[in-house]
Design a protein around this motif. Sequence first.
Motif, PDB file in Angstrom:
ATOM      1  N   ALA A  51       0.831  -1.165  -0.002  1.00  0.00           N
ATOM      2  CA  ALA A  51       0.072   0.114   0.031  1.00  0.00           C
ATOM      3  C   ALA A  51       0.901   1.265   0.117  1.00  0.00           C
ATOM      4  N   PRO A  52       0.282   2.438  -0.315  1.00  0.00           N
ATOM      5  CA  PRO A  52       0.963   3.623  -0.153  1.00  0.00           C
ATOM      6  C   PRO A  52       1.388   3.908   1.192  1.00  0.00           C
ATOM      7  N   GLY A  53       2.478   4.783   1.083  1.00  0.00           N
ATOM      8  CA  GLY A  53       3.093   5.155   2.645  1.00  0.00           C
ATOM      9  C   GLY A  53       2.926   6.809   2.502  1.00  0.00           C
ATOM     10  N   TYR A  54       3.404   7.291   3.620  1.00  0.00           N
ATOM     11  CA  TYR A  54       3.153   8.827   3.544  1.00  0.00           C
ATOM     12  C   TYR A  54       3.536   9.577   2.355  1.00  0.00           C
ATOM     13  N   HIS A  55       4.859   9.259   1.965  1.00  0.00           N
ATOM     14  CA  HIS A  55       5.591   9.971   0.674  1.00  0.00           C
ATOM     15  C   HIS A  55       4.923   9.817  -0.322  1.00  0.00           C
ATOM     16  N   GLU A  56       4.197   8.474  -0.606  1.00  0.00           N
ATOM     17  CA  GLU A  56       3.564   7.999  -1.869  1.00  0.00           C
ATOM     18  C   GLU A  56       2.093   8.840  -1.800  1.00  0.00           C
ATOM     19  N   ASP A  57       1.526   8.999  -0.801  1.00  0.00           N
ATOM     20  CA  ASP A  57       0.485   9.430  -0.546  1.00  0.00           C
ATOM     21  C   ASP A  57       0.470  11.070  -1.283  1.00  0.00           C
ATOM     22  N   CYS A  93      -4.595   3.460  -2.116  1.00  0.00           N
ATOM     23  CA  CYS A  93      -4.791   4.600  -1.128  1.00  0.00           C
ATOM     24  C   CYS A  93      -4.104   4.121   0.226  1.00  0.00           C
ATOM     25  N   ARG A  94      -3.517   5.218   0.653  1.00  0.00           N
ATOM     26  CA  ARG A  94      -2.651   4.780   2.082  1.00  0.00           C
ATOM     27  C   ARG A  94      -3.609   4.807   3.100  1.00  0.00           C
ATOM     28  N   PRO A  95      -3.372   3.519   3.832  1.00  0.00           N
ATOM     29  CA  PRO A  95      -4.332   3.369   5.169  1.00  0.00           C
ATOM     30  C   PRO A  95      -3.544   4.429   6.302  1.00  0.00           C
ATOM     31  N   PRO A  96      -4.418   4.684   7.003  1.00  0.00           N
ATOM     32  CA  PRO A  96      -4.132   5.933   8.141  1.00  0.00           C
ATOM     33  C   PRO A  96      -2.927   5.243   8.955  1.00  0.00           C
ATOM     34  N   GLY A  97      -1.952   6.174   9.222  1.00  0.00           N
ATOM     35  CA  GLY A  97      -0.831   5.638  10.081  1.00  0.00           C
ATOM     36  C   GLY A  97      -0.177   4.554   9.435  1.00  0.00           C
ATOM     37  N   ARG A  99      -1.117   1.547   8.673  1.00  0.00           N
ATOM     38  CA  ARG A  99      -1.468   0.506   9.169  1.00  0.00           C
ATOM     39  C   ARG A  99      -1.492  -0.726   8.438  1.00  0.00           C
ATOM     40  N   ASP A 100      -1.693  -2.162   8.735  1.00  0.00           N
ATOM     41  CA  ASP A 100      -1.857  -2.989   7.622  1.00  0.00           C
ATOM     42  C   ASP A 100      -3.321  -2.971   6.823  1.00  0.00           C
ATOM     43  N   PRO A 101      -3.413  -3.166   5.643  1.00  0.00           N
ATOM     44  CA  PRO A 101      -4.557  -3.268   4.810  1.00  0.00           C
ATOM     45  C   PRO A 101      -5.651  -4.216   5.641  1.00  0.00           C
ATOM     46  N   GLN A 102      -6.822  -3.764   5.365  1.00  0.00           N
ATOM     47  CA  GLN A 102      -7.784  -4.618   6.136  1.00  0.00           C
ATOM     48  C   GLN A 102      -8.496  -5.280   4.968  1.00  0.00           C
ATOM     49  N   PRO A 103      -8.908  -6.540   5.487  1.00  0.00           N
ATOM     50  CA  PRO A 103      -9.790  -7.349   4.328  1.00  0.00           C
ATOM     51  C   PRO A 103     -10.835  -6.682   3.484  1.00  0.00           C
ATOM     52  N   ALA A 104     -11.394  -5.680   4.275  1.00  0.00           N
ATOM     53  CA  ALA A 104     -12.625  -5.390   3.157  1.00  0.00           C
ATOM     54  C   ALA A 104     -11.906  -4.212   2.203  1.00  0.00           C
ATOM     55  N   GLU A 105     -10.841  -3.568   2.476  1.00  0.00           N
ATOM     56  CA  GLU A 105     -10.012  -2.520   1.670  1.00  0.00           C
ATOM     57  C   GLU A 105      -9.617  -3.480   0.737  1.00  0.00           C
ATOM     58  N   GLY A 129       6.373  -8.848  -0.225  1.00  0.00           N
ATOM     59  CA  GLY A 129       5.814  -9.084   0.938  1.00  0.00           C
ATOM     60  C   GLY A 129       4.803  -9.627   0.874  1.00  0.00           C
ATOM     61  N   ASN A 130       4.260  -9.954   2.200  1.00  0.00           N
ATOM     62  CA  ASN A 130       3.035 -10.983   2.577  1.00  0.00           C
ATOM     63  C   ASN A 130       1.765 -10.495   1.751  1.00  0.00           C
ATOM     64  N   PHE A 131       1.453  -9.543   1.857  1.00  0.00           N
ATOM     65  CA  PHE A 131       0.002  -9.087   1.322  1.00  0.00           C
ATOM     66  C   PHE A 131      -0.216  -9.462   0.030  1.00  0.00           C
ATOM     67  N   ALA A 132       0.798  -8.665  -0.887  1.00  0.00           N
ATOM     68  CA  ALA A 132       0.730  -9.001  -2.190  1.00  0.00           C
ATOM     69  C   ALA A 132       0.782 -10.340  -2.768  1.00  0.00           C
ATOM     70  N   THR A 133       1.730 -11.238  -1.856  1.00  0.00           N
ATOM     71  CA  THR A 133       2.069 -12.578  -2.369  1.00  0.00           C
ATOM     72  C   THR A 133       0.894 -13.564  -2.084  1.00  0.00           C
TER      73      THR A 133
END
Length: 240
Positions: A51-57, A93-97, A99-105, A129-133
Motif C-alpha cells: 500500500a502507499p505510505g506517507y511519501h507516496e500519498d 490509497c494509504r491506510p491511516p498511520g 497500518r496493515d490493509p484490512q480485508p474489506a479494503e 511482501g506478504n499481502f501481495a504474495t
Amino acid sequence: MSEPADRVAALEAYHREEVAGCIRCALSRTRTQVVVGSGRLDADVMFVGEAPGYHEDVQGMPFVGQSGKLLTRLIEGIGLRREDVFIANVLKCRPPGNRDPQPAEISACEPHLFRQVALVRPRVVCTLGNFATKLLSGRPDGISRVHGHELPIEIGGQPVLLYPLFHPAAALYTRAMLTTLEADFARIPELVARAAPSSAPAPPAPPPAVPAREPDPAAQPVHAGAGVPASASAEQLGLF
C-alpha cells in the motif's frame, strides 16, 4: 484488442476513469490522492507492493520513500530501469498511520490490480511482501517460506509467472536480508526469458480423421438398460 497500443490506451483510460476517483472503500475519505501505479504500461516485469505510505500519498507515486530508493537500486542491479517495469500496490490509497490493509479494503481494491495485470500483461509479477504474495497466489504461505520460488498462475485471465520477494523495507536495516533480496532479484532476467513466448515453429497439423465406418443395417440397436444385468459395473459397461 491489438498489441500493444490499444492495451496501453485502455489502461490509461481505466486509470483515469475508474481508479483516480475511486470511492469503493473508506480510504477514499482519508487519502491525499490515489496512487495508481507508475512505469511502462506494457512491461515484461511488474512489481506489486502492499500500500502507499506517507511519501507516496503526498506525491501520488508508488515506492518513492526509502523503500522505493532501494527498490530502484535493486531494479538497476539487474540491468533494468524503473521506466522499464510497472510498479503498483495491492491498495491504491494509504491506510491511516501506515497500518496493515484490512480485508474489506483489499477486497474493494483487488479488481483494480487484476485489471492492471490483465492490461499490462507482464511475463513476471514480482510480489513484494506478504499481502501481495498471499492475494495474488491465493495461498496462505508467508513470504519467508515462498520467497525466490516462482509459481505459474493466472491473474485476470492472463498467465503469468508469480515471483514472491521480500519487501524492500525488510532489507533497509538488515544486511543479511539485503543479501537475500539481491540474490532473489538476480533471477528475474532468467525468469523473464523463460516466460517469453516460444519462437519454436508450430507443430504439424494432425492427420485427417478416419471417417467413421457405416453402421451395419443388420445390427440391432441396444437401448440403455436393455438386457443389462442389474449387477453389472460401470467398468463392465465401458463407461470408463
